[in-house]
Design a protein around this motif. Structure first.
Motif, PDB file in Angstrom:
ATOM      1  N   GLY A  30      44.299  37.042  53.558  1.00 40.59           N
ATOM      2  CA  GLY A  30      44.028  35.676  53.978  1.00 40.59           C
ATOM      3  C   GLY A  30      42.897  34.990  53.247  1.00 40.59           C
ATOM      4  N   VAL A  31      42.210  35.691  52.367  1.00 40.85           N
ATOM      5  CA  VAL A  31      41.086  35.116  51.621  1.00 40.85           C
ATOM      6  C   VAL A  31      41.466  35.037  50.147  1.00 40.85           C
ATOM      7  CG1 VAL A  31      38.668  35.399  50.967  1.00 40.85           C
ATOM      8  CG2 VAL A  31      39.441  36.078  53.262  1.00 40.85           C
ATOM      9  N   THR A  32      41.199  33.891  49.515  1.00 41.91           N
ATOM     10  CA  THR A  32      41.523  33.722  48.108  1.00 41.91           C
ATOM     11  C   THR A  32      40.267  33.557  47.266  1.00 41.91           C
ATOM     12  OG1 THR A  32      41.740  31.318  48.307  1.00 41.91           O
ATOM     13  CG2 THR A  32      43.729  32.635  48.651  1.00 41.91           C
ATOM     14  N   ARG A  33      40.394  33.902  46.025  1.00 40.55           N
ATOM     15  CA  ARG A  33      39.341  33.640  45.042  1.00 40.55           C
ATOM     16  C   ARG A  33      40.005  33.265  43.725  1.00 40.55           C
ATOM     17  NH1 ARG A  33      37.468  38.474  41.732  1.00 40.55           N
ATOM     18  NH2 ARG A  33      39.010  40.123  42.073  1.00 40.55           N
ATOM     19  N   GLU A  34      39.278  32.515  42.880  1.00 37.04           N
ATOM     20  CA  GLU A  34      39.822  32.072  41.609  1.00 37.04           C
ATOM     21  C   GLU A  34      38.904  32.484  40.476  1.00 37.04           C
ATOM     22  OE1 GLU A  34      41.073  28.029  41.275  1.00 37.04           O
ATOM     23  OE2 GLU A  34      41.762  27.906  43.372  1.00 37.04           O
ATOM     24  N   MET A  35      39.501  32.657  39.299  1.00 40.84           N
ATOM     25  CA  MET A  35      38.724  32.954  38.098  1.00 40.84           C
ATOM     26  C   MET A  35      39.500  32.468  36.882  1.00 40.84           C
ATOM     27  SD  MET A  35      39.289  37.051  37.366  1.00 40.84           S
ATOM     28  CE  MET A  35      38.486  37.541  38.883  1.00 40.84           C
ATOM     29  N   PRO A  36      38.812  32.239  35.762  1.00 41.62           N
ATOM     30  CA  PRO A  36      39.535  31.916  34.530  1.00 41.62           C
ATOM     31  C   PRO A  36      40.485  33.046  34.168  1.00 41.62           C
ATOM     32  CG  PRO A  36      37.189  31.443  34.301  1.00 41.62           C
ATOM     33  CD  PRO A  36      37.346  32.202  35.581  1.00 41.62           C
ATOM     34  N   LEU A  37      41.663  32.706  33.707  1.00 40.52           N
ATOM     35  CA  LEU A  37      42.665  33.729  33.439  1.00 40.52           C
ATOM     36  C   LEU A  37      42.169  34.751  32.428  1.00 40.52           C
ATOM     37  CD1 LEU A  37      45.496  34.830  33.880  1.00 40.52           C
ATOM     38  CD2 LEU A  37      46.326  33.242  32.138  1.00 40.52           C
ATOM     39  N   GLU A  38      41.412  34.315  31.418  1.00 37.26           N
ATOM     40  CA  GLU A  38      40.956  35.272  30.408  1.00 37.26           C
ATOM     41  C   GLU A  38      40.020  36.332  30.987  1.00 37.26           C
ATOM     42  OE1 GLU A  38      38.439  31.482  29.519  1.00 37.26           O
ATOM     43  OE2 GLU A  38      40.421  31.994  30.328  1.00 37.26           O
ATOM     44  N   ASP A  39      39.343  36.007  32.096  1.00 38.76           N
ATOM     45  CA  ASP A  39      38.443  36.984  32.720  1.00 38.76           C
ATOM     46  C   ASP A  39      39.190  37.999  33.578  1.00 38.76           C
ATOM     47  OD1 ASP A  39      36.398  35.596  31.542  1.00 38.76           O
ATOM     48  OD2 ASP A  39      35.815  34.513  33.367  1.00 38.76           O
ATOM     49  N   TYR A  58      42.973  47.421  28.344  1.00 35.97           N
ATOM     50  CA  TYR A  58      44.404  47.654  28.255  1.00 35.97           C
ATOM     51  C   TYR A  58      44.957  48.082  29.610  1.00 35.97           C
ATOM     52  CZ  TYR A  58      48.896  49.633  26.879  1.00 35.97           C
ATOM     53  OH  TYR A  58      50.232  49.919  26.776  1.00 35.97           O
ATOM     54  N   GLN A  59      45.891  47.279  30.150  1.00 32.55           N
ATOM     55  CA  GLN A  59      46.529  47.521  31.432  1.00 32.55           C
ATOM     56  C   GLN A  59      45.519  47.670  32.579  1.00 32.55           C
ATOM     57  OE1 GLN A  59      49.455  50.696  31.009  1.00 32.55           O
ATOM     58  NE2 GLN A  59      50.949  49.223  30.252  1.00 32.55           N
ATOM     59  N   LYS A  60      44.379  47.032  32.446  1.00 36.06           N
ATOM     60  CA  LYS A  60      43.375  47.015  33.514  1.00 36.06           C
ATOM     61  C   LYS A  60      42.985  45.578  33.790  1.00 36.06           C
ATOM     62  CE  LYS A  60      38.880  48.802  34.965  1.00 36.06           C
ATOM     63  NZ  LYS A  60      37.670  49.577  34.560  1.00 36.06           N
ATOM     64  N   THR A  61      43.078  45.182  35.068  1.00 40.70           N
ATOM     65  CA  THR A  61      42.767  43.812  35.461  1.00 40.70           C
ATOM     66  C   THR A  61      41.658  43.802  36.503  1.00 40.70           C
ATOM     67  OG1 THR A  61      44.332  43.698  37.319  1.00 40.70           O
ATOM     68  CG2 THR A  61      45.205  43.223  35.106  1.00 40.70           C
ATOM     69  N   ALA A  62      41.261  42.599  36.885  1.00 40.49           N
ATOM     70  CA  ALA A  62      40.188  42.426  37.864  1.00 40.49           C
ATOM     71  C   ALA A  62      40.683  42.481  39.298  1.00 40.49           C
ATOM     72  CB  ALA A  62      39.485  41.092  37.623  1.00 40.49           C
ATOM     73  N   LEU A  63      41.947  42.822  39.528  1.00 44.37           N
ATOM     74  CA  LEU A  63      42.454  42.944  40.891  1.00 44.37           C
ATOM     75  C   LEU A  63      41.692  44.015  41.649  1.00 44.37           C
ATOM     76  CD1 LEU A  63      46.370  42.788  40.674  1.00 44.37           C
ATOM     77  CD2 LEU A  63      44.876  41.221  41.914  1.00 44.37           C
ATOM     78  N   GLU A  64      41.282  43.681  42.859  1.00 40.96           N
ATOM     79  CA  GLU A  64      40.607  44.643  43.721  1.00 40.96           C
ATOM     80  C   GLU A  64      41.608  45.261  44.696  1.00 40.96           C
ATOM     81  OE1 GLU A  64      37.452  42.465  45.556  1.00 40.96           O
ATOM     82  OE2 GLU A  64      36.324  42.239  43.684  1.00 40.96           O
ATOM     83  N   ALA A  65      41.206  46.329  45.360  1.00 41.50           N
ATOM     84  CA  ALA A  65      42.094  47.020  46.300  1.00 41.50           C
ATOM     85  C   ALA A  65      42.586  46.050  47.370  1.00 41.50           C
ATOM     86  CB  ALA A  65      41.353  48.185  46.951  1.00 41.50           C
ATOM     87  N   GLY A  66      43.883  46.054  47.608  1.00 46.86           N
ATOM     88  CA  GLY A  66      44.471  45.186  48.621  1.00 46.86           C
ATOM     89  C   GLY A  66      44.688  43.757  48.179  1.00 46.86           C
TER      90      GLY A  66
END
Length: 490
Positions: free
Chosen positions: A332-341, A346-354
């Motif tokens: 239910g909570v959103t956050r935004e960031m520049p896509l390049e960040d 390689y195959q690692k993103t800023a997604l957090e658990a859940g």
């Protein structure tokens, strides 16, 4: 949760499935369980189109959307609440061939016939979706629709001829209203929860349900269009214990202007997303046409392409150049960031658990902005990029006031070119500045050699694409697309 049956409409009746693996493909079930063997298996990865079928689902306006997709990589539970059409459905009530089939016969569009059912279904989708008043489609329109269908023996000219000839035959009507009623009766009030042999498939219907599921089952794999995950099963034989399918979440399919940006939900199909983007950025038209194939764009999602984070994904360089923000969601909570960040390695993103990708925001064009995107690949249609480039430069009085440069295929992630941008900003947009920016490119990128291209080819190609961008946008005598595009002369 108690397991539920998968329900879909096929060949005049509703089918209920309770005893199939969650990753059994639509192609396998159709051929091996329903014994409808007209649909063929060729590559089992969505490249050859022999397996093409048409999926029908309720549209937002209460009508029916019909889309050709590759059944070899679509999982059976994704059919829940939808209709499946295969080549067996095209036989007319009096036993006659459908105009699509008759045109292929009349134009000699089949030799061995293995690929023919896939061509038939791609053309049938075009046939039923094209208004009668629109007349015969152009060759380019037919080529685009058939971009996912491979023929090894007939040759494409008679098949394309059939794509036009079918509209000259007596019309075969399709009863969309009747299908809409069938599909309305199949719609669920809650999410699909399907289990078989220790494997689980959830299909939430709201963003809130998706957020709750993701928070509870953080190890589950999120499934969108199955154009990548499907290959994990058919090619890598991976065992996917838990899938959370986002294709029933209408909120994720939102595509709308929000202030000075275009918002695209993570579940928006690639064809729909690019259609909306091209309204504001017509420069994306060629990339859209060359992005995968028409059936893949009918199934894959822009959010899935972005979330995948592939260094050779074609969407990201253009989106990064356009200052796109990515919207992430967790409980239910959103956050935004520049896509390049968003891309860390390689195959690692800023997604957090859940957390999962909810959508993206693409700023609308700015005054004085020049934008282009280019793709280098061995084939025009349906090929992986060796290099994908995007440039967005803003000019004021002939000087570069801002510049954003991004490439795919040149690093471990889609990446901006800081040194190239620094060589551009504050300089007059002329030959000397373009050459200086080309010379700065090796400071940003040290590409690898692989089966698609050598490091040297990639570097030279990237520099030349930057020069092409200059030739198209220079203040004095800019070159037209006809003058710089080799395909324009085909």
């Amino acid at each position: 949760m108690e397991t539920q049956a998968i329900r879909f409409f096929y060949r005049g009746r509703v089918h209920e499935v309770t005893d199939q693996a969650t990753t059994r493909t639509v192609l396998q079930y159709t051929r091996e369980d329903l014994h409808c063997t007209g649909t063929k298996e060729g590559c089992a990865e969505g490249d050859c189109g022999a397996c093409t079928v048409v999926i029908g689902e309720l549209a937002d306006d209460g009508g029916v959307a019909l889309r050709a997709v590759n059944s070899c990589i679509q999982f059976l539970p994704t059919l829940d609440g939808r209709a499946l059409f295969t080549v067996e459905d095209l036989r007319q009530a009096d036993g006659a061939l459908h105009p699509v089939q008759q045109a292929l016969v009349d134009c000699h569009g089949s030799q061995c016939g293995f690929c023919t059912p896939g061509f038939v279904m791609s053309l049938w989708a075009m046939y039923v979706n094209r208004p009668e008043a629109a007349g015969c489609p152009s060759r380019r329109e037919i080529d685009d629709v058939l971009s996912g269908n491979l023929c090894r023996c007939t040759g494409y000219r008679p098949i394309v001829d059939a794509g036009q000839q079918m509209f000259n035959l007596p019309r075969a009507e399709f009863d969309r209203a009747a299908l809409a009623k069938q599909l309305q009766a199949l719609q669920r009030g809650d999410m699909l929860s399907y289990e078989f042999d220790g494997h689980t498939f959830h299909a939430p219907r709201t963003l809130a349900e998706l957020g709750e599921l993701r928070a509870r089952f953080q190890e589950a794999r999120i499934l969108a269009g199955s154009t990548d995950v499907g290959l994990w099963v058919t090619k890598q034989f991976r065992d996917l214990k838990h899938l959370i399918y986002i294709g029933q979440v209408n909120e994720l399919r939102e595509v709308a202007r929000q202030g000075d940006a275009l918002y695209i939900g993570a579940g928006a199909l690639l064809n729909d997303a690019y259609d909306a983007l091209i309204i504001h950025y017509p420069e994306l038209a060629e990339l859209r046409q060359r992005f995968a194939s028409f059936p893949i764009r009918n199934a894959g999602t822009l959010g899935g392409n972005v979330a995948n984070g592939s260094p050779i994904g074609d969407s990201m360089p253009a989106l990064i150049a356009l200052r796109t923000q990515i919207v992430l969601h967790r409980a239910g909570v959103t956050r935004e960031m520049p896509l390049e960040d968003f891309y860390l390695a390689y195959q690692k993103t800023a997604l957090e658990a859940g957390e999962f990708v909810q959508g993206i925001r693409v700023p609308l064009p700015q005054a004085g902005q020049h934008f282009r995107t280019y793709k280098l690949a061995k084939r025009f249609d349906q090929d992986i990029s060796a290099v994908c480039a995007a440039f967005a430069v803003t000019l004021d009085g002939g000087n570069v006031t801002s510049a954003r440069v991004a490439f795919g295929g040149m690093a471990a992630t889609p990446k901006r070119g800081a040194a190239v941008e620094a060589a551009l900003v504050g300089q007059p947009w002329n030959e000397a500045t373009a050459r200086a920016a080309m010379a700065a490119l090796p400071a940003d990128y040290q590409p690898l050699s692989d089966m698609r291209a050598t490091s040297g080819y990639r570097l030279a190609g990237a520099q030349n694409l930057l020069y092409r961008f200059f030739l198209e946008t220079r203040p004095d005598a800019p070159l037209s697309a006809q003058e710089v595009n080799a395909f324009a002369f085909a």
